[in-house]
Enzyme design. Structure first.
Site, PDB file in Angstrom:
ATOM      1  N   PHE A   5      57.233  42.359  54.038  1.00  0.00           N
ATOM      2  CA  PHE A   5      56.581  43.215  53.194  1.00  0.00           C
ATOM      3  C   PHE A   5      55.196  43.157  53.192  1.00  0.00           C
ATOM      4  O   PHE A   5      54.847  41.881  53.293  1.00  0.00           O
ATOM      5  CB  PHE A   5      57.024  43.447  51.577  1.00  0.00           C
ATOM      6  CG  PHE A   5      56.353  44.315  50.883  1.00  0.00           C
ATOM      7  CD1 PHE A   5      56.762  45.619  50.725  1.00  0.00           C
ATOM      8  CD2 PHE A   5      55.371  43.819  50.369  1.00  0.00           C
ATOM      9  CE1 PHE A   5      56.000  46.427  50.158  1.00  0.00           C
ATOM     10  CE2 PHE A   5      54.876  44.685  49.408  1.00  0.00           C
ATOM     11  CZ  PHE A   5      55.169  46.005  49.299  1.00  0.00           C
TER      12      PHE A   5
ATOM     13  N   LYS B  96      63.361  49.492  53.517  1.00  0.00           N
ATOM     14  CA  LYS B  96      62.929  50.019  51.933  1.00  0.00           C
ATOM     15  C   LYS B  96      61.478  50.154  52.019  1.00  0.00           C
ATOM     16  O   LYS B  96      60.842  48.988  52.457  1.00  0.00           O
ATOM     17  CB  LYS B  96      63.795  49.256  51.197  1.00  0.00           C
ATOM     18  CG  LYS B  96      63.267  48.103  50.700  1.00  0.00           C
ATOM     19  CD  LYS B  96      63.780  47.837  49.344  1.00  0.00           C
ATOM     20  CE  LYS B  96      63.257  46.425  48.705  1.00  0.00           C
ATOM     21  NZ  LYS B  96      63.733  45.331  49.039  1.00  0.00           N
TER      22      LYS B  96
ATOM     23  N   ASP C 251      44.840  46.998  36.210  1.00  0.00           N
ATOM     24  CA  ASP C 251      45.960  47.344  37.151  1.00  0.00           C
ATOM     25  C   ASP C 251      47.022  48.010  36.414  1.00  0.00           C
ATOM     26  O   ASP C 251      47.023  47.902  35.339  1.00  0.00           O
ATOM     27  CB  ASP C 251      46.393  45.821  37.589  1.00  0.00           C
ATOM     28  CG  ASP C 251      47.637  45.915  38.496  1.00  0.00           C
ATOM     29  OD1 ASP C 251      47.569  46.759  39.294  1.00  0.00           O
ATOM     30  OD2 ASP C 251      48.574  45.171  38.106  1.00  0.00           O
ATOM     31  N   LYS C 252      48.010  48.582  36.970  1.00  0.00           N
ATOM     32  CA  LYS C 252      49.048  49.356  36.249  1.00  0.00           C
ATOM     33  C   LYS C 252      50.509  48.333  35.889  1.00  0.00           C
ATOM     34  O   LYS C 252      50.579  47.920  34.981  1.00  0.00           O
ATOM     35  CB  LYS C 252      49.469  50.526  36.887  1.00  0.00           C
ATOM     36  CG  LYS C 252      50.674  51.327  36.118  1.00  0.00           C
ATOM     37  CD  LYS C 252      50.660  52.622  36.599  1.00  0.00           C
ATOM     38  CE  LYS C 252      52.142  52.352  37.751  1.00  0.00           C
ATOM     39  NZ  LYS C 252      53.304  51.968  37.225  1.00  0.00           N
ATOM     40  N   THR C 253      50.767  47.897  37.177  1.00  0.00           N
ATOM     41  CA  THR C 253      52.131  47.225  37.152  1.00  0.00           C
ATOM     42  C   THR C 253      51.921  45.666  36.664  1.00  0.00           C
ATOM     43  O   THR C 253      50.978  44.997  37.203  1.00  0.00           O
ATOM     44  CB  THR C 253      52.652  47.054  38.552  1.00  0.00           C
ATOM     45  OG1 THR C 253      52.511  48.165  39.209  1.00  0.00           O
ATOM     46  CG2 THR C 253      54.124  46.576  38.546  1.00  0.00           C
TER      47      THR C 253
ATOM     48  N   ASP D 134      47.291  41.199  36.985  1.00  0.00           N
ATOM     49  CA  ASP D 134      48.432  40.059  36.817  1.00  0.00           C
ATOM     50  C   ASP D 134      48.573  39.618  38.123  1.00  0.00           C
ATOM     51  O   ASP D 134      49.405  38.442  38.375  1.00  0.00           O
ATOM     52  CB  ASP D 134      49.349  40.412  36.028  1.00  0.00           C
ATOM     53  CG  ASP D 134      50.390  41.558  36.694  1.00  0.00           C
ATOM     54  OD1 ASP D 134      49.988  42.098  37.620  1.00  0.00           O
ATOM     55  OD2 ASP D 134      51.734  41.404  36.632  1.00  0.00           O
TER      56      ASP D 134
ATOM     57  N   ASN E  67      47.289  40.970  44.216  1.00  0.00           N
ATOM     58  CA  ASN E  67      46.769  42.213  44.524  1.00  0.00           C
ATOM     59  C   ASN E  67      45.344  42.378  43.815  1.00  0.00           C
ATOM     60  O   ASN E  67      44.652  43.303  44.179  1.00  0.00           O
ATOM     61  CB  ASN E  67      47.643  43.486  44.872  1.00  0.00           C
ATOM     62  CG  ASN E  67      48.290  43.866  43.596  1.00  0.00           C
ATOM     63  OD1 ASN E  67      48.302  42.873  42.718  1.00  0.00           O
ATOM     64  ND2 ASN E  67      48.828  44.931  43.561  1.00  0.00           N
TER      65      ASN E  67
ATOM     66  N   THR F  41      45.813  51.344  40.743  1.00  0.00           N
ATOM     67  CA  THR F  41      47.157  50.833  41.317  1.00  0.00           C
ATOM     68  C   THR F  41      47.515  51.301  42.547  1.00  0.00           C
ATOM     69  O   THR F  41      47.152  52.288  43.132  1.00  0.00           O
ATOM     70  CB  THR F  41      48.126  51.653  40.120  1.00  0.00           C
ATOM     71  OG1 THR F  41      49.523  51.089  40.576  1.00  0.00           O
ATOM     72  CG2 THR F  41      47.975  53.075  40.205  1.00  0.00           C
ATOM     73  N   GLY F  42      48.443  50.232  42.870  1.00  0.00           N
ATOM     74  CA  GLY F  42      49.178  50.634  44.411  1.00  0.00           C
ATOM     75  C   GLY F  42      50.325  51.566  44.279  1.00  0.00           C
ATOM     76  O   GLY F  42      50.757  51.899  45.347  1.00  0.00           O
TER      77      GLY F  42
END
Lengths: 338, 1155
Positions: free
Chosen positions: B563, B586, B417-419, B841, B844, B697-698
């Site tokens: 969200f 947003k 995952d990226k984030t 982490d 998702n 990643t999302g």
């Protein structure tokens, strides 16, 4: 269940074990160790091999078949098994002295003492002199547990019943046949004779066998196996003990006697001999052969060339390999010497 | 397992199937009605499996359900029933031992569970019954009871919050024990209802229990006297879960809706699915081979026995007569029992102890990961976590291959995952763009920022003066939007329980004063604060914002349009003090741009894209004024959708989409997410280890791409193959055609033209070999995966996979969680079924963590869900390097060696016994004594290999970490392929033959002592056995590269023990034995010189090839590297000084040139 360890986890212990940092010896098989090692091992093996080989070569063995397959054999008449108490003679001549203490073995071939059923069919309690089992032999003894379904057999079982019952007498033919004294003591394992097998404490020994019957194939009951020597009679008869120690392979030999006596203690002198055989034991039925073997022994036991040869081969192999390695490593400049 | 799956399936179905009706306080809706209480299960939690009475039968049943245990049981029963060569004790004893130990362990665990259950079930709670407060035991709570819970108590069952002591009708809970998230969550009482619970008459209709913690749909009908019932919708925000703890609230009242085993906590109490590891598959394959060997050995012996018996005189010689029983039996039955007997005789080739040893190694070995101090992160005060909780659970089936540590080796694909994984998820507001003008926060320089943890320095006043570029109105609107459009809470001081904390806060809140589910939101609120608009908190549906003039503005929060990762945006509808109703929205640019006026987009798009390339996370902010009548419609629709029981989410989504249209774009924000410590080094190490890294990643493509460059997943020379919506847009042609064309094109480039370098083989970094990077986005991926026609779909998939496999790194952006799992599955099931590892982490990432062979959770900021579902949890990404390269490698080498060695040592154990059948008339005569048969695997040879498999380091951990390439040595399950297996098998055969025939030649004259006495069959067996024990132990000693005192102790100890035991066993007349077969055999054996010589000879001869092989192999193998004199570290010295965290994503000039 909620996981508590999440909250309470502290820094792990700093021990050599948990951090996988136990002090360790990290041996490397490098050329510097292996080549000298191989040379040393090789030389040692060659040394042992030579010793074994020479020793084995010096052991004299005289092996004679007396089954009586050939008609020319004196024992041919007995081999059919029709004559009771059949006696036959086996003649042989020694041109040289048969040196050292000579051991008298009998040998059988194609005889499966190592068969499981055969080996299992023993009542060890009986054999250790427990008279309760004299009258109540274990079931494993079947089909030699009872005679007529009620009279217990002592010693019971296949192993005991099939005890080898040929007897031998050795004569030197000088002018008259001079009996060579044969000693039946010390042919069985010390532990078997003194601990494992015991006679009942009853005296006379015969009384302990009251109500029992001898194994069907035995010519005489156990308490009459050696009437001359009470310490070799009954269940501790050494011939019996030797028989009961099962051979591993179908072709085997068992120790029968040691040749003793003042004239023969250091060997059989040259001359003509005869072995008088009381031929009782049938082997032709199952295509087996009977042999007598005279042999002397050394520190390595009986004659066996295999071990000496094997040691020589392995030893030379080691030396050769170390030479090859030496050449290889010398060519490539001992890549990781040190 | 099956039942569990079934339950899960059913549980999922039930969600739509039925609903339940609950009468609050067991009062009928109307006085007249006769109240029939519906039947629900009671509130007893039963996590225990057994009672005193059913423990024995049930536990035994559970244990024998395992195929291995069952096999050994069958062997045991055969031994009992059929006349077999070995006593039932030989197989019964080990089995009994294993079963007993397992039963004791399970009994103990169950006792603990009973205790825990009792603690929960007997806990005293207060229940309102007929208006009176009654203390009762927790287990007696019935669905419909009104329960009172006080602060810091855990909820005894799932409750609908009816009444809270807080004035704003909320309460706070932590769900730390449920999902590990320790932040306070707000739950709301059922809106607008009568607060007198004594007279409350209401029914609750809600779905049947389902395990999803975050989903709940229900409605409540409140009956007033002679009125239409008032209807309220209930959602997860009204539901208090059993296991959660009440915080910051004095007490609450709630009505029980789910109780006992139907609570969400209980439904979630289930182990993870078993992942079969490569090692395990190998073991099973090897087992099959050995089973074949076993059966064929037995068949050969049986056949030969009957062939042999047809020769005259052999079947039943006079000295070996059969019993009546043996004679009479059915010929075929006898053959069959003979076959079974042989099976029993040779069954030691598959020993019980292997399972035990493998299991113990797996269990103990995984501790080293949890024990490793390098995995300890001082920031969160936690180390690595090995999720062995399911181990305990699965041991219920006894000795299952329950753990997947061996997966850590031979990983070929890492999905990250990226984030929060590659990056720190430590958000910092960088700049914003209002109406096309850029507002950059220049104050904190790069270097300063790098030293901060929380990013924003609150004291810098001058920043408040924005450069006056956009109109004042726009600016303020934008900042208000930032302040209002979120779900952030203001954290109250822990000792404030009255709920009035908000009043005292006057802008002096520290940066930790905000709590939110996502750190982006905090960063945005913090950013707004920096520019002068401070969010002060919520007070009963009113959001209070302090503007630049230090005035407090109040906005009534009307609706929150939550969200979710599919919409990728959130909105709030608020009503200002002046009565204006506004919608602020947003979200990601891709989801906002289509919903705003196009002329506004162009001005901002440029900024967004530039920010994205710099690696920032961008969000667009839009707003919309709602007229009162418009709002009324929206309000009604939303309420209706919220009330519906069926398909509530779909309906809500529809309304959301309707509302969020025709907005006007105000601006965009850029938030920076810093790289994790040593992210680049870790990625480089992984690639060096021949592992392909895929980033899933999302996030936006540009952001993700720059992160990839920063992590050195993409290098400067890497040619990027892009397959995204952008590249697919080619005017006239259909997307699918274009997709096919591109796929073909890339395939040609990356696969066909590329030199045939296989993955895992050396890949040099020189420019001669073109590296390819592949980029795909979610939309295109779904096009690839779900193509219109089946034939296309599979060919697309293949092309896609082939391209990806030839690329060094793959970046998948804009992924939905499920797509992440889809990709993992795709790769996992591709040719060669490579081992996959997922690391992430957040919630998702759970799906991909569960999907991959190895799931690794990073103990990040996005809650604990990933950690909970992972096999391993590590505090930081950088720990992955050591976990894989050192722990994984060692672990694999250890277990692979353990497995091979076990098969080997049993093969050369049983082979002589097989050969002996040819010399005993195929009579199933055992070669070895029963004691040896039993003890061989348990005592004589088990400890050395176990110690080896725990402490062996064929290469030091430091060296392994430094040389990532070493990991390739074990790629593709290298040590457990058929090649090594064949080698070990041949070695076993060679040894077995050597032992048997060596001794056979010795016994050609069985007079082995100088007194002329002869040796018998037990001496034969004992000599073979002695050689065997010494050889296999010394063989292991030869393989041991890391001799700790443990190894010395067990190896020499085992040999000494064997010698001692043999003396002891043969030195005493054992009263319980029927036959004293071994009496004095060992001592007699040792008194023979030639026996010594033959033992030495055969041991040396067996090990000779091994020694030679090691000499020859060494220069090429990894072993040579170990000679480095520096690798032996001093105990406790950390060789790796903490390297500086990479302060920034990258230096500015590094990345911006790409695109």
């Amino acid at each position: 269940m909620p996981k508590k360890e999440l909250e309470t986890a502290n820094r792990p212990d700093n021990t050599a074990f948990t951090q996988q940092r136990l002090p360790a010896w990290q041996p490397m098989l490098s050329a510097g160790i292996v080549i000298p090692g191989f040379v040393l091992i090789g030389l040692a093996f060659i040394g042992i091999g030579v010793a074994l080989f020479i020793t084995s070569r010096n052991i004299t063995v005289l092996e004679m078949d007396y089954t009586g397959v050939e008609t020319s054999s004196d024992c041919f008449k007995c081999s059919a098994g029709t004559i009771p108490n059949c006696l036959c003679n086996l003649y042989f001549t020694l041109n040289d002295t048969f040196p050292g203490q000579v051991y008298f073995y009998y040998g059988l071939t194609n005889y499966f003492q190592s068969h499981r059923k055969f080996g299992v069919s023993v009542d060890a309690y009986q054999l250790s002199g427990d008279t309760y089992y004299f009258t109540n032999p274990l079931n494993v003894c079947a089909p030699y547990q009872f005679v007529n379904g009620s009279i217990p057999i002592v010693p019971c079982g296949l192993s005991a019943n099939s005890m080898f019952n040929d007897t031998f007498k050795l004569y030197q033919l000088v002018n008259v046949s001079k009996p060579v004294p044969l000693d039946g003591r010390g042919i069985a394992w010390w532990s078997d004779y003194n601990v494992k097998y015991r006679n009942p404490t009853t005296t006379p020994l015969k009384n302990a066998f009251n109500g029992t019957i001898k194994p069907p194939c035995w010519p005489k009951p156990a308490y009459e196996l050696d009437l001359t020597d009470p310490s070799n009679n009954g269940l501790v008869n050494q011939d019996f003990l030797v028989w009961m120690r099962r051979a591993a392979l179908p072709n085997f030999r068992k120790l029968y006697r040691r040749i003793t006596g003042p004239d023969y203690a250091s060997g059989l002198p040259p001359g003509n001999y005869t072995i008088e055989i009381a031929y009782n034991y049938p082997t032709m039925i199952f295509n087996g052969r009977k042999k007598v073997v005279l042999s002397n022994v050394s520190w390595m036991g009986g004659k066996n060339d295999f071990l000496g040869v094997a040691y020589l081969v392995v030893g030379s192999l080691c030396v050769v390999m170390s030479i090859v390695m030496l050449i290889v490593y010398a060519t490539f400049k001992f890549p990781e010497d040190g | 397992m099956l039942r569990r799956c079934l339950n899960r399936l059913l549980g999922r179905d039930e969600r739509r199937a039925t609903s339940r009706t609950i009468y609050v306080g067991h009062r009928p809706c109307h006085e007249a009605e006769v109240f029939i209480p519906p039947k629900f299960c009671d509130n007893r939690i039963v996590s225990s499996k057994y009672t005193v009475w059913n423990f024995l039968p049930k536990n035994l049943f559970e244990q024998f359900r395992r195929i291995a245990n069952f096999y050994f049981l069958i062997i045991f029963l055969v031994q009992v029933i059929v006349d077999t060569p070995t006593s039932p004790v030989t197989s019964g004893l080990p089995l009994f031992f294993v079963i007993t130990v397992t039963a004791i362990k399970q009994g103990y665990e169950d006792w603990l569970r009973h205790k825990a259950d009792n603690e929960v079930n007997k806990y005293l709670v207060t229940v309102l019954e007929d208006g009176k407060e009654i203390k009762t035991e927790s287990e007696k709570i019935k669905v419909g009871d009104v329960v009172e819970v006080e602060e810091d108590e855990t909820f005894p069952c799932d409750l609908i919050l009816l009444k809270s002591s807080r004035e704003d009708e909320t309460c706070f809970v932590t769900t730390a024990s449920l999902d590990g998230e320790s932040n306070h969550k707000t739950h709301y009482t059922v809106p607008e209802m009568d607060k007198d619970l004594r007279s409350l008459r209401a029914t609750i209709e809600c779905e049947e229990p389902q395990p999803d913690l975050y989903k709940f749909v229900g409605r409540m009908d409140i009956y007033m006297d002679n009125q239409e019932p008032a209807r309220r919708s209930l959602g997860p925000e009204n539901l208090l879960l059993k296991g959660a703890t009440l915080k910051n609230t004095q007490k609450i009242f709630g009505v029980a809706v789910y109780s006992g085993m139907e609570t969400k906590m209980a439904l979630n109490y289930q182990g993870k699915s078993q992942k079969r590891s490569a090692v395990e598959k190998s073991i099973n394959a090897f087992l099959l081979v050995y089973l074949c060997i076993l059966v064929s050995k037995a068949l050969i012996c049986t056949t030969l026995k009957y062939v042999w018996q047809t020769q005259p005189g052999q079947d039943e010689p006079w000295y070996n007569q059969k019993t009546r029983k043996d004679k009479d039996g059915n010929q075929y039955l006898k053959m069959f029992t003979d076959f079974l007997s042989f099976m029993v005789l040779f069954n030691f080739i598959i020993p019980v102890s292997m399972y035990v040893t493998v299991e113990m190694q797996k269990f103990l070995g995984s501790f080293f990961i949890a024990w490793d101090r390098d995995f300890f992160d001082p920031e969160i005060q936690e180390g690595a976590l090995v999720n062995t909780s399911d181990l305990n659970e699965e041991l219920g089936q006894a000795l299952l291959f329950s753990h997947s540590s061996d997966h850590l080796a031979a990983v070929e694909y890492v999905f990250t995952d990226k984030t929060g994984t590659l990056t720190q998820n430590n958000m910092e507001f960088i700049e914003c763009c209002i109406d096309g003008f850029q507002y950059k926060n220049k104050e904190p320089s790069y270097t300063e920022r790098s030293s901060e943890v929380d990013g924003v320095d609150v004291t810098d006043g001058p920043v408040n003066q924005l450069q006056q570029k956009a109109g004042m109105d726009k600016e303020e609107l934008f900042l208000r939007a930032l302040c209002l459009c979120h779900t952030v809470q203001v954290k109250e001081q822990a000792d404030q329980v009255d709920g009035h904390g908000g009043d005292q806060v006057d802008g002096g809140l520290g940066p930790e004063g905000f709590i939110a589910s996502s750190p982006d939101e905090v960063a945005l609120v913090m950013g707004a604060k920096k520019y002068g608009f401070t969010f002060l908190g919520m007070q009963s549906n009113t959001m209070r914002v302090m503007n630049r003039d230090k005035e407090v503005e109040a906005y009534q929060l009307l609706h929150v349009l939550n969200f979710d990762p599919v919409r990728r945006r959130m909105s709030v509808i608020v009503k200002s003090a002046s009565g204006q109703i506004m919608l602020f929205c947003k979200g990601a640019d891709s989801s906002i741009f289509p919903r705003v006026r196009q002329q506004e987009v162009d001005r901002i798009r440029m900024h967004v894209e530039r920010n994205a390339t710099e690696g920032y996370r961008t969000l667009c902010v839009a707003y919309k004024l709602l007229k009162n009548d418009e709002y009324d419609i929206v309000d009604a629709e939303l309420r209706e959708a919220r009330l519906s029981l069926q398909d509530r989410e779909d309906k809500l989504l529809k309304v959301y989409n309707q509302v969020e249209t025709d907005m006007s774009l105000i601006g965009a924000t850029a938030v920076e997410d810093r790289l994790q410590e040593e992210a680049a080094e870790t990625m480089e190490a992984l690639q060096g280890a021949g592992i392909k890294v895929w980033v899933l990643t999302g996030d936006k493509m540009e952001t993700a791409k720059s992160t990839c460059y920063a992590c050195r997943l993409f290098q400067r020379g890497t040619e990027l193959l892009e397959l995204t919506v952008r590249t697919l847009e080619d005017g006239e042609r259909k997307r699918e055609e274009r997709l096919y064309e591109l796929l073909q094109d890339y395939h040609k480039k990356a696969v066909q033209d590329a030199p045939p370098v296989r993955a895992g083989v050396t890949r040099n970094w020189s420019s001669s070999n073109q590296d390819y990077g592949f980029i795909i986005d979610g939309a295109t991926l779904s096009l690839v995966l779900n193509s219109s026609t089946d034939s296309n779909s599979s060919s697309y998939k293949n092309l896609f996979l082939q391209i990806c496999q030839n690329c060094t790194s793959v970046l998948c952006c804009r992924m939905a969680p499920l797509q992440k799992a889809q990709i993992v599955k795709l790769v996992k099931n591709s040719k060669g079924s490579p081992i996959t590892l997922s690391i992430g982490d957040g919630a998702n990432d759970v799906s991909m963590i569960l999907e991959a062979h190895v799931g690794i959770g990073v103990k990040g900021k996005e809650g604990r869900q990933a950690v909970r579902n992972s096999d391993y949890a590590i505090p930081k990404l950088k720990h992955l390097k050591k976990l894989l390269l050192a722990h994984g490698h060692l672990y694999y080498v250890r277990i692979a060696h353990l497995v091979q060695y076990f098969f080997y040592k049993n093969l050369c154990f049983i082979l002589p016994q097989f050969l002996f059948q040819f010399f005993c008339g195929y009579s199933q005569q055992p070669l070895y004594d029963a004691a040896y048969l039993t003890m061989y695997n348990i005592c004589f040879t088990s400890m050395p290999i176990l110690a080896y498999s725990l402490v062996e380091q064929h290469i030091c951990m430091e060296v392994l970490q430094e040389n990532a390439g070493l990991y390739r040595d074990i790629a593709k399950n290298a040590m457990l392929r058929w090649g090594p297996f064949l080698y070990w098998t041949l070695l076993g055969v060679y040894h077995g033959l050597l032992f048997f025939f060596g001794v056979r030649l010795l016994f050609s004259n069985s007079a082995l002592q100088d007194n002329g006495q002869v040796f018998g069959n037990w001496s034969y067996g004992t000599i073979v056995f002695t050689i065997l024990v010494f050889t296999v132990t010394l063989k292991l000693a030869l393989d041991t590269r890391y001799w700790t005192w443990v190894n010395h102790f067990v190896i020499w100890g085992s040999l000494a023990f064997y010698t001692f035991f043999s003396f002891f066993w043969g030195g005493i007349i054992w009263p319980f034995l029927q036959q004293q077969r071994l009496y004095f055999v060992f001592a007699n054996m040792l008194s023979s010189v030639v026996t010594w010589l033959v033992i030495i000879l055969l041991i040396l001869l067996s090990l000779l090839p091994e020694i030679l092989l090691q000499l020859l192999r060494k220069p090429r193998g990894p072993h040579s590297r170990q000679k480095n004199p520096l690798v032996q570290p001093a105990v406790g010295v950390n060789l790796y000084p903490m390297s500086q965290a990479r302060p920034l994503l990258m230096k500015a000039d590094e990345s911006n040139t790409i695109l």
